[in-house]
Design an enzyme around this catalytic site. Structure first.
Site, PDB file in Angstrom:
ATOM      1  CG  HIS A 118      18.335 -14.834 -33.507  1.00 30.02           C
ATOM      2  ND1 HIS A 118      17.554 -13.577 -34.083  1.00 30.02           N
ATOM      3  CD2 HIS A 118      18.202 -15.636 -34.524  1.00 30.02           C
ATOM      4  CE1 HIS A 118      17.000 -13.697 -35.157  1.00 30.02           C
ATOM      5  NE2 HIS A 118      17.369 -15.009 -35.567  1.00 30.02           N
ATOM      6  CG  ASP A 133      -2.001   2.675  -3.760  1.00 29.37           C
ATOM      7  OD1 ASP A 133      -0.946   2.368  -4.205  1.00 29.37           O
ATOM      8  OD2 ASP A 133      -3.182   2.130  -4.053  1.00 29.37           O
TER       9      ASP A 133
HETATM   10  P1  FAD Z   1      -3.832  -1.812  -0.425  1.00 29.12           P
HETATM   11  O1  FAD Z   1      -3.803  -2.697  -1.444  1.00 29.12           O
HETATM   12  O2  FAD Z   1      -5.016  -0.666  -0.753  1.00 29.12           O
HETATM   13  O3  FAD Z   1      -4.354  -2.489   0.681  1.00 29.12           O
HETATM   14  C1  FAD Z   1      -4.675  -1.563   2.151  1.00 29.12           C
HETATM   15  C2  FAD Z   1      -5.419  -2.400   2.933  1.00 29.12           C
HETATM   16  O4  FAD Z   1      -5.834  -1.810   4.250  1.00 29.12           O
HETATM   17  C3  FAD Z   1      -6.784  -2.724   2.382  1.00 29.12           C
HETATM   18  O5  FAD Z   1      -6.937  -4.223   2.818  1.00 29.12           O
HETATM   19  C4  FAD Z   1      -7.720  -2.095   3.385  1.00 29.12           C
HETATM   20  O6  FAD Z   1      -8.943  -2.694   3.447  1.00 29.12           O
HETATM   21  C5  FAD Z   1      -7.007  -2.021   4.532  1.00 29.12           C
HETATM   22  N1  FAD Z   1      -7.286  -1.054   5.451  1.00 29.12           N
HETATM   23  C6  FAD Z   1      -7.570   0.329   5.392  1.00 29.12           C
HETATM   24  N2  FAD Z   1      -7.687   0.971   6.571  1.00 29.12           N
HETATM   25  C7  FAD Z   1      -7.557   0.212   7.370  1.00 29.12           C
HETATM   26  C8  FAD Z   1      -7.656   0.482   8.671  1.00 29.12           C
HETATM   27  N3  FAD Z   1      -7.816   1.508   9.356  1.00 29.12           N
HETATM   28  N4  FAD Z   1      -7.678  -0.657   9.524  1.00 29.12           N
HETATM   29  C9  FAD Z   1      -7.493  -1.860   8.883  1.00 29.12           C
HETATM   30  N5  FAD Z   1      -7.224  -2.091   7.583  1.00 29.12           N
HETATM   31  C10 FAD Z   1      -7.458  -0.955   6.853  1.00 29.12           C
HETATM   32  N6  FAD Z   1      -0.594  -2.154  -9.252  1.00 29.12           N
HETATM   33  C11 FAD Z   1       0.327  -2.704 -10.027  1.00 29.12           C
HETATM   34  O7  FAD Z   1       1.458  -2.330  -9.636  1.00 29.12           O
HETATM   35  N7  FAD Z   1       0.001  -3.397 -11.064  1.00 29.12           N
HETATM   36  C12 FAD Z   1      -1.449  -3.498 -11.552  1.00 29.12           C
HETATM   37  O8  FAD Z   1      -1.323  -4.348 -12.312  1.00 29.12           O
HETATM   38  C13 FAD Z   1      -2.113  -2.930 -10.850  1.00 29.12           C
HETATM   39  N8  FAD Z   1      -3.579  -3.179 -11.260  1.00 29.12           N
HETATM   40  C14 FAD Z   1      -4.607  -2.455 -10.715  1.00 29.12           C
HETATM   41  C15 FAD Z   1      -5.828  -2.702 -11.122  1.00 29.12           C
HETATM   42  C16 FAD Z   1      -6.918  -2.219 -10.450  1.00 29.12           C
HETATM   43  C17 FAD Z   1      -8.363  -2.174 -11.152  1.00 29.12           C
HETATM   44  C18 FAD Z   1      -6.623  -1.332  -9.214  1.00 29.12           C
HETATM   45  C19 FAD Z   1      -7.782  -0.548  -8.536  1.00 29.12           C
HETATM   46  C20 FAD Z   1      -5.470  -1.198  -8.702  1.00 29.12           C
HETATM   47  C21 FAD Z   1      -4.205  -1.621  -9.684  1.00 29.12           C
HETATM   48  N9  FAD Z   1      -3.104  -1.514  -9.146  1.00 29.12           N
HETATM   49  C22 FAD Z   1      -2.045  -2.030  -9.751  1.00 29.12           C
HETATM   50  C23 FAD Z   1      -2.720  -0.579  -7.993  1.00 29.12           C
HETATM   51  C24 FAD Z   1      -2.458  -1.597  -6.566  1.00 29.12           C
HETATM   52  O9  FAD Z   1      -3.707  -2.431  -6.428  1.00 29.12           O
HETATM   53  C25 FAD Z   1      -2.201  -0.540  -5.705  1.00 29.12           C
HETATM   54  O10 FAD Z   1      -1.050   0.252  -5.806  1.00 29.12           O
HETATM   55  C26 FAD Z   1      -1.693  -1.585  -4.422  1.00 29.12           C
HETATM   56  O11 FAD Z   1      -2.806  -2.437  -3.911  1.00 29.12           O
HETATM   57  C27 FAD Z   1      -1.387  -0.420  -3.080  1.00 29.12           C
HETATM   58  O12 FAD Z   1      -1.197  -1.382  -1.850  1.00 29.12           O
HETATM   59  P2  FAD Z   1      -1.341  -0.970  -0.500  1.00 29.12           P
HETATM   60  O13 FAD Z   1      -0.743  -2.005   0.247  1.00 29.12           O
HETATM   61  O14 FAD Z   1      -0.688   0.563  -0.451  1.00 29.12           O
HETATM   62  O15 FAD Z   1      -2.690  -0.705  -0.454  1.00 29.12           O
END
Ligand code: FAD
Ligand code: NAI
Length: 473
Positions: free
Chosen positions: A452, A320
């Protein structure tokens, strides 16, 4: 003395934890640092997705849909369940248990794969020779040749409606209401607004969504968006488009939202709870982006190339916090790709092949291009479509809303996009992703035998429809 690793992964969401596991599988000594605190302030791995995103929302969607089926749909099957009721606290407790089992599961995966795990907020301190130094909130420091930033995103704050965590909430609060609000307002009719709006509507809330865009679900295929709007309106989700939020006034009893409709006329909405779901912003705070010279793009995301390399040597960013859809599977795929690149392998990930899914009822799923995107760039295409109404399995399920549309290149027949609205769209879309990953033509799908009766026969018929040779309509 600071501990040395090959790779430091910052963030343990689906981008970071998957990258860390793949790194150790490839023989790289890896530490994953994450600062998420779950129940009782305890560290909880899995990031947004496991703690307050994909998994808890799907748990509540499933529970609430079971209630909806029981109270609205089962009678047609001859199944009567009079006086059905909902225990919201139990439903939320079930969701919490799924979350804690899963987050604990990541700790176990880390142990199994020998990923070192540290809790705290990580900050990139700088580089000594070819080794990066990363500090953690408690003063600890780790060193590594490579960094993978996977810090994810957080809810975008709307100035006019600041969160108080009780009456005005984002996804975090909206996944843990202790009772069904009688009147629920939602700002933003995007994927969170529609999924969580569906949950609480099924449990008895009167739900109103206020959406700024004049078009409903503008990223989806126009025909799908139209069908979706019709279905959600029929379910009594009140959706207002082209809205401007003027302000919010809170009292002990309620939240009053002052807004303007698409014609500019002043309106007000009174609700017991307000969910603000207006998109998410990349999480780069506290990483020391400026101090180390990590380049951001205009949207504040970490700038990366196709292989997730940042502007700094040996620093990658995934999920993200970088460009592309904010989806868990996209984050994980980038995590795997980067781990393999660090290990000297060849890697890639194609953003055009990332499936999008909305877990509403009907479900919506798509991959590749929409008709409007192809028209905008002047690509000649042909489209074939098949309704679930004419599909035997959908009839047996009693779930016949929607259709599957396949779009193929007019000259080569290569599949360019697949759009589904209807039952099990989330599962059906994978066939389309696989077909597109192997550059299949619509004729390839049309010549593939489909079981089917199955919903996937609608995909088969949509492929036949591209060449105007459907059998069942
Ligand atoms: P994140 O999951 O946000 O994880 C980042 C982590 O890094 C967190 O634990 C954070 O605390 C940690 N962090 C941040 N900065 C620091 C730092 N400086 N030091 C240490 N730790 C840090 N996606 C789907 O594909 N399917 C779904 O059904 C779906 N449903 C969703 C429903 C909701 C309500 C929401 C809010 C999102 C949903 N998403 C879904 C999106 C999905 O959650 C995100 O795309 C995904 O979590 C992104 O993953 P990531 O690893 O990039 O970041
Ligand atoms: P979104 O981008 O899907 O929807 C936000 C909506 O809010 C948009 O329609 C936008 O026009 C509207 N909006 C913005 N400012 C507004 C304002 N001032 N007033 C009224 N409306 C306004 O973002 P959402 O729903 O917050 O979800 C965030 C991300 O989480 C999404 O990008 C999605 O990728 C991910 N997610 C994925 C899910 C899935 O895959 N099933 C489920 C939930 C979230």
């Amino acid at each position: 003395m600071s501990k040395s690793f090959d790779v430091v992964v910052i963030g343990a969401g689906p981008g970071g934890y998957v990258a860390a596991i793949r790194c150790t599988q490839l023989g790289l000594h890896t530490v994953c640092i994450d600062d998420w605190k779950g129940a009782q302030g305890k560290p909880s791995l899995g990031g947004t997705c496991l703690n307050v995103g994909c998994i808890p929302s799907k748990a509540l969607l499933e529970s609430s849909e079971n209630f909806e089926r029981l109270t609205h749909d089962f009678a047609a099957h001859g199944i009567c369940a009079d006086n059905a009721s909902v225990d919201v606290l139990k439903m939320v407790a079930r969701k919490n248990k799924i979350v804690s089992d899963f987050t604990l599961g990541i700790s176990q995966l880390f142990k199994k794969n020998k990923v070192d795990s540290l809790h705290g907020r990580a900050q990139i301190l700088g580089r000594d020779g070819d080794v990066w130094r990363v500090g953690i909130t408690d003063g600890e420091e780790v060193r590594a040749k490579h960094i993978i930033v996977a810090t994810g995103s957080t809810s975008r704050i709307l100035q006019q409606a600041p969160l108080d965590g009780v009456q005005i909430v984002d996804n975090v609060g909206a996944l843990s209401f202790s009772e069904t609000p009688k009147r629920l307002a939602i700002i933003g009719a995007g994927v969170i607004g529609l999924e969580l709006g569906s949950v609480w509507r099924r449990l008895g809330a009167e739900v109103t969504l206020l959406e700024a865009s004049p078009a409903f679900l503008p990223a989806a295929d126009e025909q799908v968006a139209k069908e979706a709007l019709r279905a959600f309106t029929k379910q009594k989700l009140a959706i207002h488009l082209g809205v401007q939020i003027d302000g919010v006034i809170q009292s002990a009893e309620a939240v009053k939202i002052n807004w303007r409709d698409i014609h500019g006329a002043a309106q007000e909405l009174v609700a017991d709870k307000l969910i603000v779901a207006v998109g998410r912003v990349p999480n780069t705070q506290g990483l020391s982006v400026e101090a180390v010279g990590l380049k951001l793009d205009a949207a504040g995301r970490i700038e990366v190339d196709e292989q997730c390399r940042t502007s700094l040597p040996h620093v990658y960013a995934v999920g993200d916090v970088v460009r592309g859809p904010m989806l868990a599977h996209k984050a994980s795929e980038e995590g795997v790709m980067v781990a393999e690149l660090i290990a000297g392998q060849v890697g890639g990930s194609d953003l055009n092949l990332v499936p999008n899914v909305m877990y509403t009822a009907p479900e919506i799923a798509w991959v590749g291009k929409t008709e409007q995107q192809l028209k905008a760039v002047g690509v000649a295409y042909k489209a074939g479509q098949f309704p679930f109404l004419a599909n035997g399995r959908a009839r047996a399920l009693g779930d016949t809303t929607g259709f599957i549309k396949i779009i193929a290149d007019a000259n080569t027949d290569r599949i360019l996009g697949v759009h589904i609205i209807g039952p099990m769209a989330s599962e059906l879309i994978q066939q389309a992703v696989l077909a597109m990953a192997f550059s299949a033509s619509s004729d390839d799908l049309a010549r593939t035998i489909h079981a089917h009766p199955s919903l996937s026969e609608a995909m088969h018929e949509a492929a036949l429809a591209v060449d105007k040779r459907t059998i069942h309509i």
